[in-house]
Design a protein around this motif. Structure first.
Motif, PDB file in Angstrom:
ATOM      1  N   MET A   1      -0.332   2.415   6.217  1.00  0.00           N
ATOM      2  CA  MET A   1       0.987   2.043   5.760  1.00  0.00           C
ATOM      3  C   MET A   1       1.617   0.982   6.657  1.00  0.00           C
ATOM      4  O   MET A   1       2.273   0.083   6.172  1.00  0.00           O
ATOM      5  CB  MET A   1       1.846   3.313   5.731  1.00  0.00           C
ATOM      6  N   LYS A   2       1.389   1.148   7.946  1.00  0.00           N
ATOM      7  CA  LYS A   2       1.963   0.222   8.897  1.00  0.00           C
ATOM      8  C   LYS A   2       1.364  -1.176   8.742  1.00  0.00           C
ATOM      9  O   LYS A   2       2.045  -2.179   8.902  1.00  0.00           O
ATOM     10  CB  LYS A   2       1.711   0.745  10.306  1.00  0.00           C
ATOM     11  N   ILE A   3       0.111  -1.280   8.416  1.00  0.00           N
ATOM     12  CA  ILE A   3      -0.560  -2.567   8.269  1.00  0.00           C
ATOM     13  C   ILE A   3      -0.016  -3.312   7.049  1.00  0.00           C
ATOM     14  O   ILE A   3       0.242  -4.509   7.103  1.00  0.00           O
ATOM     15  CB  ILE A   3      -2.082  -2.377   8.157  1.00  0.00           C
ATOM     16  N   GLN A   4       0.216  -2.638   5.952  1.00  0.00           N
ATOM     17  CA  GLN A   4       0.727  -3.287   4.757  1.00  0.00           C
ATOM     18  C   GLN A   4       2.155  -3.767   4.959  1.00  0.00           C
ATOM     19  O   GLN A   4       2.532  -4.829   4.469  1.00  0.00           O
ATOM     20  CB  GLN A   4       0.671  -2.329   3.566  1.00  0.00           C
ATOM     21  N   LEU A   5       2.969  -3.016   5.672  1.00  0.00           N
ATOM     22  CA  LEU A   5       4.358  -3.425   5.923  1.00  0.00           C
ATOM     23  C   LEU A   5       4.385  -4.714   6.733  1.00  0.00           C
ATOM     24  O   LEU A   5       5.163  -5.625   6.447  1.00  0.00           O
ATOM     25  CB  LEU A   5       5.113  -2.304   6.653  1.00  0.00           C
ATOM     26  N   GLY A   6       3.547  -4.826   7.724  1.00  0.00           N
ATOM     27  CA  GLY A   6       3.466  -6.041   8.527  1.00  0.00           C
ATOM     28  C   GLY A   6       2.982  -7.218   7.718  1.00  0.00           C
ATOM     29  O   GLY A   6       3.464  -8.338   7.854  1.00  0.00           O
ATOM     30  N   ARG A   7       2.031  -6.981   6.851  1.00  0.00           N
ATOM     31  CA  ARG A   7       1.487  -8.043   6.020  1.00  0.00           C
ATOM     32  C   ARG A   7       2.535  -8.553   5.033  1.00  0.00           C
ATOM     33  O   ARG A   7       2.690  -9.765   4.848  1.00  0.00           O
ATOM     34  CB  ARG A   7       0.257  -7.516   5.285  1.00  0.00           C
ATOM     35  N   LYS A   8       3.276  -7.637   4.404  1.00  0.00           N
ATOM     36  CA  LYS A   8       4.335  -8.032   3.468  1.00  0.00           C
ATOM     37  C   LYS A   8       5.427  -8.826   4.197  1.00  0.00           C
ATOM     38  O   LYS A   8       5.980  -9.788   3.667  1.00  0.00           O
ATOM     39  CB  LYS A   8       4.936  -6.813   2.792  1.00  0.00           C
ATOM     40  N   PHE A   9       5.726  -8.406   5.407  1.00  0.00           N
ATOM     41  CA  PHE A   9       6.749  -9.108   6.188  1.00  0.00           C
ATOM     42  C   PHE A   9       6.335 -10.557   6.440  1.00  0.00           C
ATOM     43  O   PHE A   9       7.127 -11.483   6.267  1.00  0.00           O
ATOM     44  CB  PHE A   9       6.993  -8.378   7.524  1.00  0.00           C
ATOM     45  N   TRP A  10       5.088 -10.753   6.857  1.00  0.00           N
ATOM     46  CA  TRP A  10       4.633 -12.103   7.161  1.00  0.00           C
ATOM     47  C   TRP A  10       4.516 -12.959   5.900  1.00  0.00           C
ATOM     48  O   TRP A  10       4.811 -14.158   5.936  1.00  0.00           O
ATOM     49  CB  TRP A  10       3.312 -12.078   7.914  1.00  0.00           C
ATOM     50  N   ILE A  11       4.166 -12.376   4.800  1.00  0.00           N
ATOM     51  CA  ILE A  11       4.117 -13.122   3.529  1.00  0.00           C
ATOM     52  C   ILE A  11       5.523 -13.542   3.124  1.00  0.00           C
ATOM     53  O   ILE A  11       5.767 -14.689   2.730  1.00  0.00           O
ATOM     54  CB  ILE A  11       3.439 -12.284   2.424  1.00  0.00           C
ATOM     55  N   ALA A  12       6.478 -12.632   3.236  1.00  0.00           N
ATOM     56  CA  ALA A  12       7.873 -12.939   2.904  1.00  0.00           C
ATOM     57  C   ALA A  12       8.435 -13.984   3.862  1.00  0.00           C
ATOM     58  O   ALA A  12       9.140 -14.923   3.446  1.00  0.00           O
ATOM     59  CB  ALA A  12       8.711 -11.673   2.929  1.00  0.00           C
ATOM     60  N   ALA A  13       8.141 -13.846   5.145  1.00  0.00           N
ATOM     61  CA  ALA A  13       8.636 -14.809   6.133  1.00  0.00           C
ATOM     62  C   ALA A  13       8.049 -16.197   5.873  1.00  0.00           C
ATOM     63  O   ALA A  13       8.767 -17.212   5.926  1.00  0.00           O
ATOM     64  CB  ALA A  13       8.289 -14.329   7.540  1.00  0.00           C
ATOM     65  N   THR A  14       6.771 -16.256   5.574  1.00  0.00           N
ATOM     66  CA  THR A  14       6.129 -17.536   5.273  1.00  0.00           C
ATOM     67  C   THR A  14       6.720 -18.158   4.017  1.00  0.00           C
ATOM     68  O   THR A  14       6.983 -19.366   3.966  1.00  0.00           O
ATOM     69  CB  THR A  14       4.605 -17.343   5.108  1.00  0.00           C
ATOM     70  N   ALA A  15       6.953 -17.350   3.000  1.00  0.00           N
ATOM     71  CA  ALA A  15       7.555 -17.852   1.754  1.00  0.00           C
ATOM     72  C   ALA A  15       8.954 -18.400   2.018  1.00  0.00           C
ATOM     73  O   ALA A  15       9.331 -19.459   1.494  1.00  0.00           O
ATOM     74  CB  ALA A  15       7.577 -16.758   0.703  1.00  0.00           C
TER      75      ALA A  15
END
Length: 91
Positions: free
Chosen positions: A1-15
């Motif tokens: 769960m922790k890995i997906q939250l970090g990944r979503k954060f970086w995708i949103a930040a990049t967008a």
């Protein structure tokens, strides 16, 4: 769960960074186009006024001679000498 939250954060930040960059670049591009249009307009006006200055300088130089001054006054201001009849014929 922790890995997906970090990944979503970086995708949103990049967008968000990409959207912000596109917005700034687009805004600057529009501003540059506006300035280029203004430069073209001012260049045309400058050329027009240079031509007007040249024309007026030529007229001023010609008006220094009495013969041309008299002719100019008769044509443009419809002046005449005493005891003289002038007939104006316009096209």
């Amino acid at each position: 769960m922790k890995i997906q939250l970090g990944r979503k954060f970086w995708i949103a930040a990049t967008a968000l960074i990409i959207l912000f960059t596109v917005f700034i670049v687009g805004r600057n591009a529009l501003h540059a186009l506006k300035i280029k249009r203004q430069i073209k307009v001012l260049t045309r006006e400058s050329e027009y006024y240079r031509a007007e200055i040249e024309r007026d300088s030529l007229l001023l130089e010609r008006l220094r001679y009495d013969d041309y001054l008299e002719e100019y006054a008769r044509e443009h201001y419809r002046m005449q000498r005493r005891d003289e009849h002038v007939y104006i014929m316009e096209d």
